[in-house]
Every structure is written in C-alpha cells, then in structure tokens.
Design an enzyme around this catalytic site. Structure first.
Site, PDB file in Angstrom:
ATOM      1  N   LYS A 160     -34.923  57.436 -16.201  1.00  0.00           N
ATOM      2  CA  LYS A 160     -33.827  56.537 -16.551  1.00  0.00           C
ATOM      3  C   LYS A 160     -32.463  57.151 -16.296  1.00  0.00           C
ATOM      4  CE  LYS A 160     -36.411  53.150 -17.874  1.00  0.00           C
ATOM      5  NZ  LYS A 160     -37.611  53.634 -17.219  1.00  0.00           N
ATOM      6  N   GLU A 244     -21.404  52.734 -25.688  1.00  0.00           N
ATOM      7  CA  GLU A 244     -21.567  52.068 -24.408  1.00  0.00           C
ATOM      8  C   GLU A 244     -21.178  50.604 -24.539  1.00  0.00           C
ATOM      9  OE1 GLU A 244     -25.662  52.646 -23.420  1.00  0.00           O
ATOM     10  OE2 GLU A 244     -26.344  50.924 -24.595  1.00  0.00           O
ATOM     11  N   ASN A 279     -39.399  42.669 -26.371  1.00  0.00           N
ATOM     12  CA  ASN A 279     -39.042  43.150 -25.026  1.00  0.00           C
ATOM     13  C   ASN A 279     -40.116  42.860 -23.993  1.00  0.00           C
ATOM     14  OD1 ASN A 279     -36.496  44.274 -25.803  1.00  0.00           O
ATOM     15  ND2 ASN A 279     -37.599  45.983 -26.733  1.00  0.00           N
ATOM     16  N   GLU A 319     -33.960  45.197 -12.061  1.00  0.00           N
ATOM     17  CA  GLU A 319     -33.658  44.395 -13.242  1.00  0.00           C
ATOM     18  C   GLU A 319     -32.207  44.590 -13.666  1.00  0.00           C
ATOM     19  OE1 GLU A 319     -36.500  45.258 -16.284  1.00  0.00           O
ATOM     20  OE2 GLU A 319     -38.142  44.309 -15.183  1.00  0.00           O
ATOM     21  N   ASN A 334     -38.368  48.548 -11.152  1.00  0.00           N
ATOM     22  CA  ASN A 334     -39.821  48.646 -11.242  1.00  0.00           C
ATOM     23  C   ASN A 334     -40.381  48.824  -9.837  1.00  0.00           C
ATOM     24  OD1 ASN A 334     -40.149  48.291 -14.088  1.00  0.00           O
ATOM     25  ND2 ASN A 334     -39.621  46.146 -13.794  1.00  0.00           N
ATOM     26  N   ARG A 336     -43.124  48.582  -8.221  1.00  0.00           N
ATOM     27  CA  ARG A 336     -44.471  48.015  -8.098  1.00  0.00           C
ATOM     28  C   ARG A 336     -44.349  46.507  -7.968  1.00  0.00           C
ATOM     29  NH1 ARG A 336     -44.417  45.650 -12.994  1.00  0.00           N
ATOM     30  NH2 ARG A 336     -43.553  46.781 -14.774  1.00  0.00           N
TER      31      ARG A 336
END
Length: 711
Positions: A160, A244, A279, A319, A334, A336
């Site tokens: 991340k 943030e 989520n 995303e 992602n 995949r």
C-alpha cells in the site's frame, strides 16, 4: 493425489450428455450477446490451462477455455470432489483436504498437479493465489505461464505504501495527507489548512474507530486533536496522530484496465461499486450514474498511466474514491480479474478471460481506445448464502435442496459454480452466484434485475435476495444517490426486510387465501376425481381468517373460473394465475399487476410462508371456525435469550474470553466465532455472571448452538 483424464472427444460427449444442464447454462449466456464469442482459431495460445481456483470463477474460466479449444484442468479439495467446476473441466486433481491452506493455497500440491497434467499455463481467478508473487515466481521457474501480470507489478501494487508512491510519481490523484506524526494542535491546524477541509484526524496505532475525528474547520481540528490523542493513548498506549483528507460521502468507483506486453494499455470504462457492507461489495453497475464524460476519461487515463508505470500486462482494476464534487483519489490496484468483471463484459463486448489468455501468450491487444464502447447498462447482484437480517449478512451453510436460476428471462446472465444438491460449507466464501442483467438503459436493466430476483429459486440455505431486491428498488438507488454509506444510512437500525404498506399487505393476504383455497379444492380430488362418490355441495364462497405478524384479518373469498376475489377487511382484491402447487414459482396477477411469488412452505395447520417482493413472510390462513377454536390454544412462551448466548451462525470457535464465575459487563466480548474467513465477536447483552461455558476454542458449532449461560 489423483488426476482424472478424459479424451477431448469423450469429454465433449459427456459435457453435452451427462452435464447438459451446465451446457444449457453456458448456451443461455451466449444466446444473447453479452460479450464477444468470436476468436481466431489460427491464433495459437495454450493446449492446456490449469485453473487454481474453485466455484463460479473456475467455471467462468473453463467456459472461455472451451470456447477457445483449450483443455482445462480443475483442482479441488476433497469436499469439492463433486463440485460443478470439477465436472466441467477436462481433468481434475485433488490437492488436499477442505481447509484452504491445505488445498487451494497449497502451492506444492498445485505445482505437483501442474506437472502431473502437463498444464502449460495457470489462471488463478481471484482470491487464493491470484496476487501471490511467490506463486507466480514458482511458475516462471518451471516454465509455466501465469495468466496475470508480471511479479514486479504484483509486488509494486500489493504494497500500500509503495503503490501510493508509484501512483504519485505517475501523476495519479492520491488522497492528500501528512505522512509524518502531528505533534501539536497548532501544527494540526496548519497541516489541515494545507490539505483543505474536511480532514480525518486518526491514531497512528490501533483501529476500530478509536482515536478518529472528522474536522471541518480550525476549531474542530484543535478539539479533534485533543480528543483523538487522548483516546489513542488510553486505547493503544500510543498518542501519535496522522492527518489526511476526509472524502465526504464517498463513492467507490473503479476502472477496468487491460494491457499487453508490448506497452499498449486500455481503460474499459468504470464500475460503480459503492453499495457495500463491511467493505465488501454487494451490488455493482456499469457505467456509473455519477460520472460525466470528462471525469470518466480523466480516471481512465490516470488508471492507464499507473498500469504503464509498473509495466502492467493483463486485466487489472484501479480503484478510486470519488467525492461529492467528482474529485477522485487512488485507493488501490487489484492485479487480477475482478469479481464484478461481467458487467464490464456486458457493456464493452469483450471477453476479459480470453483477453488475459491472449496477453499471457504474448499477443498484442486487438483494440484501440476509441474502439471501446459503452453499450447499454449492466447491473450485478452478488447472491450470497447469508442472513441479511444479521449485520447485513452473516454466513449460512446448508445443502441446496432446490435451485433454479432465472435463465428463462432475456438478458440475464448467471455466473455460478453450484447446482441443486450442492453444499455451502463453512470452509469457503458463501457466494452462490453473480446475477447480472443487461438493458439498453439503466431502467431496463433494473427492471430485469427485479424480475430475475423474483424468479430465482434457492432452497436449503438462507440467502440475501431480500436485501438485494430492496436495494435495487429503493428510491435513493434508483435516483443514483448512493455512496459507500448507503446501507447504514438507509437502514440505521439494520435490515428488516420489505415493509408492507396497507395495499401490499392486502395483496399478500389475498394471495395466501387464494393459495389456501386452491390447496383445499385439490385435496378433495384423487386423480382428478372427487374423493366422495356422492354429489357434493358446490362451494364458491369461503370465510377465512388470516394471521400476518400481530394482525388478524377477516377474509371472504369467492371463486369464478380461475379468478379469486378476496375481500380483506372490507376491501376487495382480485387474484388470478396458474396455481401450480408443485411449482416453487407462483406467477399471479393481483389487481391487474403481474407479481411473481414463491411458496416456500405450507402445512396442514394453515401455515404458509410466501416470498413476496423479495422478502419471506409467515402467514396462517384458517377457516372462520378453526380461527375461533385456535384462540383457546395455549401460546408457546418464547425463550429468554438475555441469559444465554447462542451462535448466530455456523463456524469455528476461535477464542473464549471468559470463564465460569466471571462477571461480564454489557457489550463485553464473550467469545469469537470464525465463519467463512470472517471473525465475529459475540458480546453480552447485559451485565451478568457466567454460569456455564458449552464451547471451547477449535470446536465447530452450528447456528443456534448454546455457547454460554449467564446467571
């Protein structure tokens, strides 16, 4: 390890004979063009592909393999030996017992299966090993192609922190924030002003919502800094804070990308995935109602920039969080095939699995960006074996005693990996299928989804169709006013099912009364003849009493031909249709409106359970005399659940946090149950003393099993 091989000719014979149901499901998919079914037979790819997955995604990959003339190899655990994906594949190899770490995550067993079968490539599907760079490296070392991106892209996007840094360098919008530790309130104000309000002040350590505050101005920032640091210190022993940008009323919108090994990359439009619980996505659609052409292009171009920055080659998804002003921020990539890829296939006409296979073999993309259309609208509902009345969906297990997909309807696609008789177990994800509808417009796709959900027959497990139908018919969803907070905002007290109004209550009671009389009339006949040989008195009028919830309703029923007229509390309701008592579906016309009901159960005592407008309702229909006599029957006293703790779902006990004699406070954790890879903390509903404990860590429990008794 056992491998089962079939010759191609024998497999085709079996597939069209013994497994005709699977073929019909595949043909139904292609009877309406949902994506391209054309491929160039002269374009050689692979002779044999192993699918390192199970369930619906394994079936999905096998379908494209069959279309491309590629032999398929299924892997399975011992409990999946009769699963649909095993039956559909040309070969099948058992890779271990039920637990995923001993089977579908068992790299050594899967590598042995590859060697045994001679598979040239592996498609990982999603989940399991799909984003495991070590697995991809093992395949490369043995000369086996991984149908996905290169390992460096998997690694770069899997971290991340690193992915955010790469995104920034690629000029992709990221959530503004201060990566260091904020030391004082005034420093917090300065940073917040630089970022721009609103901001999120949150603890560096811990989670669970503790040490988090949203600030909309300087004063709230100072106050938030003070409270957050205090909460963080008391909860985690660490008062460090980060700041943030807070994305207000966010939407979760993702861009499908497709790239080859020659530097070409495309964006295949967006998917709106804002309807979520815990989520996890529940309903998706393509395109989004929210994006305009310029925003769509900007998001697509940034997604391609990121893909090129990591030399991405395959299908992937970038995303984004999108705020109310259409500002968008990178969330993650992602690497995949995404669960919800079918809706992209519907509006673009591309078979993404086929494209992944082509790219893996080294071919260039067949299309340019200007070739990618948005044709129509597609909506996907994730049908789960879950109880939607418990936290919007806690897992359910069981055997599908009856199962019928709504493939008789036009423009309906069902991606599933189960059949009637399949077991939904505690070991794997509880997804039953992905139900997809397509239309020229969003309204058309929504109308078809409503019909498809009403026609979907699932018996033997609890499912989430009631929730799905309520979502897609809710005024906020229809208007496109959605965000990731949709479910808690619309159902702040939890999902309660469809709430009947006066008219729909009458409709339901009238339908149940008509069904009751139909059953009574049928019971008077044997093989089409009356049970009693003497001429009976013909009856076309009945007085009934209906129970629904806490209400009692007097009803008078008359019958003329195939039409029932039911007077409910003085108001007349006309019900007609084919009352086939052997069919799970009841297509009725009620006051001129076509409705599809389902009779879930009925018995001789007059109890009827009907699925109406997606929700199951318990009714009881009695004759007037029986209702009068029933008032003298003693009522069953409900169990006092405040002094006992029962398992709300089947699963495994992970931890027991108390012992006999302990005093627990209201809300205190008593034990933790794991079901289908999710851990659920069970708490006390009142302050009490622990009397007995009936479970221990590692033990498997069923839904409703007694876990703990309190005094």
């Amino acid at each position: 390890m056992a491998a089962h091989r079939l010759s191609p000719s024998l497999n085709r014979l079996l597939f069209t004979g013994k497994y005709a149901a699977f073929q019909s499901r595949w043909c139904a998919l292609h009877s309406n063009v949902k994506y391209s079914t054309t491929y160039n037979p002269n374009e050689k790819t692979f002779d044999k592909i192993l699918i390192a997955n199970r369930g619906e995604i394994a079936c999905r990959v096998i379908k494209t393999c069959k279309k491309m003339g590629i032999q398929s190899v299924a892997v399975h655990s011992d409990v999946d030996s009769t699963a649909v994906h095993v039956k559909m594949a040309d070969e099948a190899v058992c890779v271990g017992p039920a637990p995923t770490n001993k089977s579908y995550l068992n790299v050594e067993a899967i590598m042995d299966a590859i060697r045994t079968t001679g598979a040239q490539a592996v498609h990982p599907g999603y989940g399991f090993l799909s984003e495991n760079k070590e697995f991809a490296k093992r395949l490369a070392a043995e000369g086996v192609t991984f149908i996905g991106p290169d390992t460096h892209a998997i690694h770069a996007m899997g971290d991340k922190i690193e992915s955010k840094l790469i995104a920034k360098a690629a000029k992709v919008n990221t959530i503004p924030g201060f990566d260091g530790v904020v030391k004082t309130a005034e420093e917090a104000v300065k940073i917040s002003q630089e970022i721009g309000y609103p901001v999120m002040i949150k603890a560096s350590a811990g989670g669970g919502g503790k040490g988090m505050r949203i600030a909309w101005n300087d004063e709230e920032t100072r106050e938030g800094f003070r409270f957050s640091s205090q909460e963080a210190a008391s909860s985690f022993g660490d008062d460090r804070l980060l700041i943030e940008k807070y994305i207000d009323n966010p939407r979760h919108i993702e861009i499908q990308v497709l790239a080859d090994k020659h530097g070409n990359a495309l964006w295949l439009n967006e998917r709106e995935c804002s309807i979520q619980r815990r989520n996890q996505k529940v309903v998706e659609e393509a395109p989004s109602t929210f994006l305009d052409t310029d925003t769509r292009r900007a998001m697509g171009e940034q997604a391609v920039q990121l893909a090129k920055a990591v030399q991405y080659s395959s299908a992937g998804t970038v995303e984004f969080l999108v705020d109310s002003k259409k500002n968008f921020y990178f969330l993650e990539m992602n690497t995949r095939l995404q669960v919800e890829h079918p809706i992209t296939e519907c509006i673009t006409g591309l078979d993404l699995v086929e494209q992944m296979i082509r790219v893996a073999k080294g071919y260039q993309l067949q299309h340019k960006q200007e070739d990618i259309p948005i044709n129509g609208w597609a909506i996907e509902s994730r049908v789960y074996a879950e109880d939607p009345y418990k936290s919007f969906g806690l897992p359910s297990i069981g055997r599908l005693s009856q199962y019928q997909e709504p493939l008789n309807l036009s423009n309906v696609r069902v991606d599933s990996g189960i059949q009637e008789g399949s077991d939904i177990s505690i070991y794997y994800d509880p997804m039953i299928s992905k139900l997809v509808t397509y239309g020229a417009t969003r309204a058309e796709a929504l109308s078809r989804m409503e019909d498809a959900l009403d026609n979907y027959v699932i018996r033997g497990v609890t499912h989430n169709i009631p929730l799905l139908r309520e979502i897609i018919t809710h005024p906020r969803f229809i208007s496109g006013d959605i965000s990731t907070n949709f479910l808690p905002e619309v159902y702040p007290d939890g999902f309660k099912g469809h709430q009947l109004e006066v008219n729909t209550r009458r409709e339901l009671l009238a339908s149940a009364a008509a069904l009751y009389i139909t059953a009574q009339l049928r019971s008077q006949n044997v093989l089409g003849n009356l049970r009693v040989s003497s001429t009976p008195v013909k009856c076309n009028r009945w007085e009934l009493c209906g129970e629904l919830g806490d209400g009692l309703h007097s009803m008078e029923v008359t019958k003329s031909g195939n039409v029932y007229t039911v007077e409910v509390d003085g108001e007349k309701v006309e019900v007609s249709g084919q009352f086939n008592l052997a069919s799970p579906l009841l297509p009725l016309t009620i006051n001129g409106t076509d409705r599809m009901l389902q009779c879930l159960s009925r018995d001789a005592s007059g109890k009827i359970v009907l699925q109406y407008l997606g929700t199951s309702f318990k009714l009881r229909i009695l004759s007037k005399l029986a209702a009068e006599l029933n008032s003298y029957m003693p009522e069953k006293v409900p169990e006092d659940t405040s002094s006992i703790l029962r398992s709300p779902m089947p699963g495994t006990v992970v931890a027991v946090s108390v012992k006999p004699g302990d005093t627990v406070a209201e809300g205190q954790e008593i034990c933790v149950i794991e079901a289908m890879k999710m851990q659920n903390s069970l708490t006390a509903v009142k302050q009490a003393k622990v009397k007995h404990i009936h479970c221990k860590p590692g033990e498997t429990v069923g839904e409703g099993d007694l876990l703990v008794e309190l005094e």
